[in-house]
Design an enzyme around this catalytic site. Structure first.
Site, short mmCIF file in Angstrom:
data_model
loop_
_atom_site.label_atom_id
_atom_site.label_comp_id
_atom_site.label_asym_id
_atom_site.label_seq_id
_atom_site.Cartn_x
_atom_site.Cartn_y
_atom_site.Cartn_z
N TYR A 144 -18.19 -20.82 -45.40
CA TYR A 144 -19.35 -20.65 -44.53
C TYR A 144 -20.62 -20.65 -45.38
CZ TYR A 144 -15.87 -18.97 -41.12
OH TYR A 144 -14.79 -18.84 -40.27
N HIS A 157 -7.51 -19.94 -45.31
CA HIS A 157 -8.32 -20.49 -44.22
C HIS A 157 -7.64 -21.70 -43.57
CE1 HIS A 157 -12.81 -20.84 -42.91
NE2 HIS A 157 -11.98 -20.94 -41.89
N SER A 194 -13.57 -17.76 -32.34
CA SER A 194 -14.25 -18.47 -31.25
C SER A 194 -13.71 -18.04 -29.88
CB SER A 194 -14.09 -19.99 -31.41
OG SER A 194 -14.77 -20.46 -32.54
#
Length: 385
Positions: free
Chosen positions: A111, A179, A259
């Site tokens: 990120y 990830h 999300s």
């Protein structure tokens, strides 16, 4: 439509301050409870309430971690979500989340890259030992830029761990996720590397993101997993049918949906005319966020709004409430850059909706086909199903 009964997101924001005081809690974790968990372990999905806030346990035994029932995704504060507030305002929002009882914060090396870890580390430094700041490795980052490749080789994972510890201002990482699956490194090798980092005290627990049930089993057999993180919401329910949720239930592993509002779409503030910042918002590249898809999928948001209208809930609260109701070992991590949205999200925990109503909502949403894939081809190839 009866405007007196309609509860829109905009309308909720006007009254958010009035309910804010009811959600304010101490930022510190219950140290006695945490000590008991470390010594005796805990059961996946164990829940308790303190000062009106629910806490849930992810994982089992020594891999267990108690966190607030709703976490906080930090990514959108300065990465992939168009315009962001300045650093000072982002830090203030994170502090507000802590003050309101949030104890789980999520970031990742990719990120930014790196910028989001630095922000989260700075913001949460005053709360060291009182909250859980989790991060993720796997995406290759060279000279501060992502290459698009995956690298979970032993030496790289160790290097990423050391670098993340510095950026996050931590002595140990509470939960270190892979990830994305690295097809060049057996998951058993990754698990062994993490096991070594746990023995050294640099990592406390670990998890995986967007992987298959088989990968979860193989990894868990080497080093017990605390949580799996995957996309999960009313418009994307693959983990219900691909064995991931069933495997988590069987093995006592927690589940963290990222999300949970479908990148903001289920909040009802995105329409076919929304313009995304092409320099800092990946939604313009996603099939599901093209104008025709948005127009078609708005029917789903309308179902959530209709459900919430008679219950005093916004569509965001309906989406989060559905996830919280599924099982007690699910902890969604919605993100926001607005205090009013933070309060709105946390207020979800105050609603008590019958099982039959949630089932009816599921059926109503399932009857509407979802238009557009969640990822483009390049991003979908990185998913380890």
């Amino acid at each position: 439509m009866n405007n007196d009964k309609s509860i829109s997101r905009r309308g909720f924001l006007k009254t958010a301050a009035a309910i804010g005081a009811a959600l304010t809690v101490s930022p510190a974790l219950d140290k006695v409870k945490a000590a008991e968990t470390a010594l005796t372990g805990a059961r996946n999905g164990s829940t308790r309430k303190k000062d009106g806030v629910e806490y849930r346990t992810l994982g089992t035994g020594r891999a267990a971690m108690e966190v607030s029932a709703l976490g906080f995704g930090c990514m959108g504060m300065n990465y992939n979500r168009s315009q962001s507030p300045d650093r000072r305002e982002c830090i203030r929002i994170i502090h507000e989340a802590v003050d309101r009882g949030v104890t789980l914060f999520d970031t990742a090396i990719i990120y930014g890259p790196l910028r989001n870890e630095l922000l989260a580390g700075e913001a949460l430094a005053p709360y060291k030992g009182c909250v859980n700041l989790t991060t993720k490795f796997g995406h290759e980052v060279i000279d501060g830029k992502g290459t698009g490749r995956q690298d979970s080789s032993r030496a790289t994972v160790r290097r990423y761990c050391e670098e993340s510890l510095k950026r996050l201002r931590l002595d140990t990482i509470p939960l270190f996720y892979q990830h994305r699956y690295d097809r060049n490194t057996p998951i058993e090798d990754v698990a062994e590397t993490i096991s070594g980092l746990i023995r050294e005290g640099k990592v406390q627990r670990w998890g995986l993101c967007e992987v298959s049930a088989d990968t979860i089993r193989r990894a868990h057999a080497v080093c017990p997993l605390t949580a799996i993180q995957s996309e999960y919401h009313l418009m994307h329910r693959d983990v219900e049918t691909n064995g991931v949720l069933d495997t988590c239930r069987e093995l006592g592993i927690g589940f963290v949906p990222y999300s949970p509002l479908n990148r903001g779409f289920l909040g009802g503030c995105i329409n076919e005319y929304t313009v995304f910042d092409t320099a800092n918002d990946n939604r313009h590249t996603l099939p599901r966020f093209q104008p025709d898809a948005i127009r078609a999928n708005t029917r789903i948001v309308a179902v959530l709004q209709a459900f919430g209208r008679t219950r005093g809930m916004t569509s965001s609260q309906v989406a989060l409430g559905w996830l919280l109701h599924k099982v007690p070992w699910i902890v969604p991590i919605p993100g926001t850059t607005k205090e009013s949205h933070l309060v709105e999200n946390l207020h979800t925990q105050t609603f008590n909706i019958p099982d039959a109503d949630w089932l009816a909502l599921e059926n109503d949403v399932a009857a509407i086909p979802v238009t557009g894939d969640r990822y483009n081809a390049e991003q979908q190839r990185q998913v380890g199903y």
